[in-house]
Design a protein around this motif. Structure first.
Motif, short mmCIF file in Angstrom:
data_model
loop_
_atom_site.label_atom_id
_atom_site.label_comp_id
_atom_site.label_asym_id
_atom_site.label_seq_id
_atom_site.Cartn_x
_atom_site.Cartn_y
_atom_site.Cartn_z
N ALA A 48 2.05 16.21 -5.01
CA ALA A 48 3.51 15.98 -5.27
C ALA A 48 3.77 14.28 -5.11
CB ALA A 48 4.16 16.54 -4.07
N LEU A 49 3.08 13.73 -4.08
CA LEU A 49 3.19 12.24 -3.98
C LEU A 49 2.86 11.34 -5.27
CD1 LEU A 49 1.51 11.89 -0.52
CD2 LEU A 49 4.02 11.48 -1.09
N GLY A 50 1.36 11.94 -5.85
CA GLY A 50 1.18 11.32 -7.30
C GLY A 50 2.20 11.55 -8.31
N ALA A 51 2.75 12.64 -8.44
CA ALA A 51 3.63 12.85 -9.29
C ALA A 51 5.15 12.06 -9.12
CB ALA A 51 4.03 14.41 -9.58
N THR A 52 5.53 12.11 -7.96
CA THR A 52 6.56 11.43 -7.35
C THR A 52 6.49 9.67 -7.95
OG1 THR A 52 6.97 12.85 -5.79
CG2 THR A 52 8.19 10.57 -5.59
N ALA A 53 5.29 9.15 -7.59
CA ALA A 53 4.97 7.77 -7.92
C ALA A 53 4.78 7.68 -9.57
CB ALA A 53 3.66 7.68 -7.44
N VAL A 54 4.38 8.56 -10.37
CA VAL A 54 4.14 8.52 -11.67
C VAL A 54 5.50 8.62 -12.32
CG1 VAL A 54 3.50 9.39 -13.80
CG2 VAL A 54 1.76 9.24 -11.92
N THR A 55 6.36 9.39 -11.74
CA THR A 55 7.72 9.70 -12.28
C THR A 55 8.67 8.30 -12.00
OG1 THR A 55 7.82 11.79 -11.97
CG2 THR A 55 9.96 11.03 -11.97
N ALA A 56 8.45 7.78 -10.73
CA ALA A 56 9.20 6.59 -10.43
C ALA A 56 8.86 5.39 -11.49
CB ALA A 56 9.09 6.06 -8.95
N LEU A 57 7.45 5.15 -11.61
CA LEU A 57 7.05 4.11 -12.44
C LEU A 57 7.46 4.07 -13.91
CD1 LEU A 57 3.49 3.85 -11.31
CD2 LEU A 57 5.20 2.11 -10.94
N GLU A 58 7.87 5.53 -14.50
CA GLU A 58 7.98 5.67 -15.82
C GLU A 58 9.78 5.88 -16.07
OE1 GLU A 58 5.64 9.00 -17.27
OE2 GLU A 58 3.77 7.88 -17.48
N SER A 59 10.61 5.78 -14.99
CA SER A 59 11.78 6.05 -15.13
C SER A 59 12.59 4.85 -15.70
CB SER A 59 12.41 5.97 -13.71
OG SER A 59 12.20 4.91 -12.77
N ILE A 104 3.03 1.64 -3.93
CA ILE A 104 1.64 1.64 -3.47
C ILE A 104 1.37 2.34 -2.24
CG2 ILE A 104 0.16 -0.20 -2.55
CD1 ILE A 104 0.80 -0.35 -5.39
N LEU A 105 2.24 2.50 -1.45
CA LEU A 105 2.41 3.34 -0.02
C LEU A 105 2.19 4.89 -0.48
CD1 LEU A 105 2.74 3.68 2.76
CD2 LEU A 105 5.11 3.56 2.80
N LEU A 106 3.02 5.05 -1.49
CA LEU A 106 2.92 6.57 -1.88
C LEU A 106 1.43 6.95 -2.57
CD1 LEU A 106 6.05 7.51 -3.98
CD2 LEU A 106 5.37 8.13 -1.51
N GLY A 107 0.71 5.78 -3.19
CA GLY A 107 -0.51 5.99 -3.70
C GLY A 107 -1.67 6.04 -2.53
N TRP A 108 -1.25 5.21 -1.44
CA TRP A 108 -2.20 5.42 -0.31
C TRP A 108 -2.06 6.80 0.35
CZ3 TRP A 108 -6.08 2.77 0.71
CH2 TRP A 108 -6.38 1.22 0.23
N LEU A 109 -0.93 7.21 0.46
CA LEU A 109 -0.66 8.54 1.34
C LEU A 109 -1.25 9.74 0.32
CD1 LEU A 109 3.04 8.26 2.44
CD2 LEU A 109 0.88 8.09 3.84
N PRO A 142 -9.78 0.26 -4.08
CA PRO A 142 -9.78 -0.86 -4.87
C PRO A 142 -8.74 -0.93 -5.66
CG PRO A 142 -11.99 -0.14 -4.89
CD PRO A 142 -11.19 0.87 -4.43
N THR A 143 -8.27 0.03 -6.43
CA THR A 143 -7.23 0.08 -7.24
C THR A 143 -5.95 -0.19 -6.65
OG1 THR A 143 -8.28 1.50 -8.63
CG2 THR A 143 -5.81 1.56 -8.99
N LEU A 144 -5.65 0.37 -5.63
CA LEU A 144 -4.41 0.28 -4.70
C LEU A 144 -4.47 -0.92 -3.93
CD1 LEU A 144 -4.21 3.94 -3.04
CD2 LEU A 144 -2.76 2.92 -4.79
N LEU A 145 -5.60 -1.36 -3.55
CA LEU A 145 -5.48 -2.86 -2.90
C LEU A 145 -5.32 -3.84 -4.01
CD1 LEU A 145 -8.92 -2.65 -0.66
CD2 LEU A 145 -6.51 -3.14 0.11
N LEU A 146 -5.80 -3.66 -5.24
CA LEU A 146 -5.28 -4.68 -6.49
C LEU A 146 -3.70 -4.71 -6.64
CD1 LEU A 146 -6.16 -6.75 -8.24
CD2 LEU A 146 -6.84 -5.10 -9.98
N GLY A 147 -3.58 -3.36 -6.72
CA GLY A 147 -1.97 -3.21 -6.89
C GLY A 147 -1.17 -3.66 -5.69
N GLY A 148 -1.45 -3.68 -4.57
CA GLY A 148 -0.99 -4.29 -3.44
C GLY A 148 -0.79 -5.85 -3.66
#
Length: 205
Positions: free
Chosen positions: A28-39, A56-61, A93-99
């Motif tokens: 659910a968190l991943g889908a929400t993050a993707v939807t927000a990025l593609e909105s 990024i916070l959603l990604g960590w969670l 590493p992906t989330l750290l780079l994104g942050g």
């Protein structure tokens, strides 16, 4: 990540309500993050725009929930350690780079003024100071509708690097018309359609 989730769900030894709950939360968190990025930007839901600022916070969670689901659900499986290692080696590493990228080029915009359209409670203009650019930029938006279906449209952006181009006044002149005035006295008027979409987007500077 999707293949890992499918592999976990298909594995015969995956068990336990807590593990399944964590897996559901991660999806659910991943889908929400993707939807927000593609909105997108123009006409995007204000709710999604707000979520995008915390992706990024959603990604960590999501990573934490997915890792927890593997640890709990595959206690007796030889896949447990490799899957956790893969998740952490790829995800962290992906989330750290994104942050880091977000901190360097992003930031929270500052709302400096807001005003409801005369006679329309579900339409308002919003003046925002952009924090993601070096020059002093102020943008004007129109929010149309009521939460959670409220949408946002860009009306104009003004680069104040030159003082003459700085936005000094933004007002409604009618329920469907916005007037924006710069420091040098230039006036820009934009008409807003019933949907909230402006007839043009002003760019100054």
């Amino acid at each position: 990540m999707i293949h890992i989730v499918r592999g976990i769900m298909d594995h015969k030894r995956f068990q336990g309500p807590s593990a399944f709950l964590l897996l559901t939360v991660a999806v659910a968190l991943g889908a929400t993050a993707v939807t927000a990025l593609e909105s997108g930007d123009e006409g995007a839901l204000v709710l999604m725009i707000g979520i995008r600022e915390h992706v990024i916070l959603l990604g960590w969670l999501a990573l934490a929930a997915l890792t927890g689901s593997v640890l709990l659900g595959l206690k007796k499986s030889s896949l447990r350690t490799p899957l956790v290692t893969m998740l952490l080696v790829i995800g962290a590493p992906t989330l750290l780079l994104g942050g880091l990228v977000s901190a360097a080029f992003g930031g929270s915009d500052e709302e400096v003024a807001t005003e409801s359209a005369p006679g329309l409670g579900d339409r308002r203009l919003l003046v925002v100071a952009r924090s993601s650019v070096l020059d002093p930029v102020r943008c004007v938006y129109v929010d149309q509708g009521n939460s959670p279906l409220e949408r946002r449209w860009t009306v104009g952006c003004f680069n104040g690097d030159s003082e003459d181009n700085a936005l000094i006044k933004t007002v409604w002149t009618a329920p469907d018309r916005i007037r924006m005035t710069t420091a040098e006295g230039a006036v820009h008027e934009v008409t807003i359609a019933p949907s909230g979409r402006p007839d043009r987007v002003v760019s100054v500077g």
